[in-house]
Design a protein around this motif. Structure first.
Motif, PDB file in Angstrom:
ATOM      1  N   ARG A 283      -0.528  -3.828   2.189  1.00  0.00           N
ATOM      2  CA  ARG A 283       0.037  -2.773   3.110  1.00  0.00           C
ATOM      3  C   ARG A 283       1.660  -3.025   3.570  1.00  0.00           C
ATOM      4  N   VAL A 284       2.013  -4.782   3.983  1.00  0.00           N
ATOM      5  CA  VAL A 284       3.524  -4.920   4.348  1.00  0.00           C
ATOM      6  C   VAL A 284       4.113  -4.057   3.604  1.00  0.00           C
TER       7      VAL A 284
ATOM      8  N   ARG B 143       4.064  -1.648   1.275  1.00  0.00           N
ATOM      9  CA  ARG B 143       3.622   0.237   1.651  1.00  0.00           C
ATOM     10  C   ARG B 143       4.738   0.139   2.727  1.00  0.00           C
ATOM     11  N   GLU B 144       4.421  -0.341   3.792  1.00  0.00           N
ATOM     12  CA  GLU B 144       5.226   0.309   4.874  1.00  0.00           C
ATOM     13  C   GLU B 144       6.453  -0.115   4.937  1.00  0.00           C
TER      14      GLU B 144
ATOM     15  N   GLU C 213       7.757   2.654   2.978  1.00  0.00           N
ATOM     16  CA  GLU C 213       7.233   4.039   4.022  1.00  0.00           C
ATOM     17  C   GLU C 213       8.397   3.992   4.655  1.00  0.00           C
ATOM     18  N   GLN C 214       9.139   2.473   5.559  1.00  0.00           N
ATOM     19  CA  GLN C 214       9.995   2.742   6.490  1.00  0.00           C
ATOM     20  C   GLN C 214      11.932   2.744   5.824  1.00  0.00           C
TER      21      GLN C 214
ATOM     22  N   ARG D 173       6.124   2.625  -3.087  1.00  0.00           N
ATOM     23  CA  ARG D 173       5.098   3.136  -1.975  1.00  0.00           C
ATOM     24  C   ARG D 173       3.652   2.953  -2.449  1.00  0.00           C
TER      25      ARG D 173
ATOM     26  N   GLU E 132      -3.307  -1.984  -3.088  1.00  0.00           N
ATOM     27  CA  GLU E 132      -3.342  -2.290  -1.856  1.00  0.00           C
ATOM     28  C   GLU E 132      -5.453  -1.056  -1.890  1.00  0.00           C
TER      29      GLU E 132
END
Length: 159
Positions: free
Chosen positions: A102-103, A105-106, A109-110, A130, A137
């Motif tokens: 998740r980290v 992926r985020e 996204e950022q 991503r 995930e």
């Protein structure tokens, strides 16, 4: 030059493999040794002697193994202090933790937001990463569950 034991050679091979992944050689040696050593719990002195490492390298490597969740401290009967061992299910516990995926992926996204979104020039590399992390995930918990079901179905679970 003295011939290395099969156990020491295995630890050296593990160091080479994990060095290729960017990890310190001592980390790989320690993990390799802890996977095959007898007894399974080893003190810092036993690790240093068995692997030809300094106590500082053992300490640093074991901190990394502990913080990654691959090794843990256990009582060392007949010795002051503690020993270290690898949990049989350590890699499963690590893989099952979706937070790390998740980290990433985020983070992707950022990155997409920084460059101007999904359709911005150069966005493909971020989108692919991503989407990969989102897939991992989502799927990793199912894969771990399936593995555990199949593994315990064989009656071989020892962790």
């Amino acid at each position: 030059m003295t011939e290395l034991s099969a156990q020491r050679r295995y630890a050296e091979d593990a160091a080479v493999v994990l060095s290729g992944l960017g990890l310190p050689p001592a980390y790989g040696k320690l993990l390799g040794w802890l996977l095959i050593c007898d007894p399974p719990g080893q003190t810092s002195s036993q690790l240093a002697e068995g692997l030809g490492l300094s106590k500082g390298s053992v300490s640093t490597g074991m901190r990394l193994l502990e913080s990654s969740g691959l090794a843990r401290r256990v009582p060392a009967p007949g010795h002051r202090g503690h020993a270290y061992e690898v949990r049989p299910d350590a890699i499963i516990r690590i893989a099952a933790d979706a937070a790390k995926f998740r980290v990433f992926r985020e983070l992707m996204e950022q990155g997409l937001a920084v460059i101007g979104g999904e359709e911005a020039p150069g966005s493909e590399r971020l989108r692919v990463m991503r989407d990969f992390y989102a897939f991992i995930e989502r799927e990793m918990p199912r894969l771990v569950e399936r593995f555990e079901s199949e593994y315990t179905g064989k009656g071989e679970g020892d962790g």
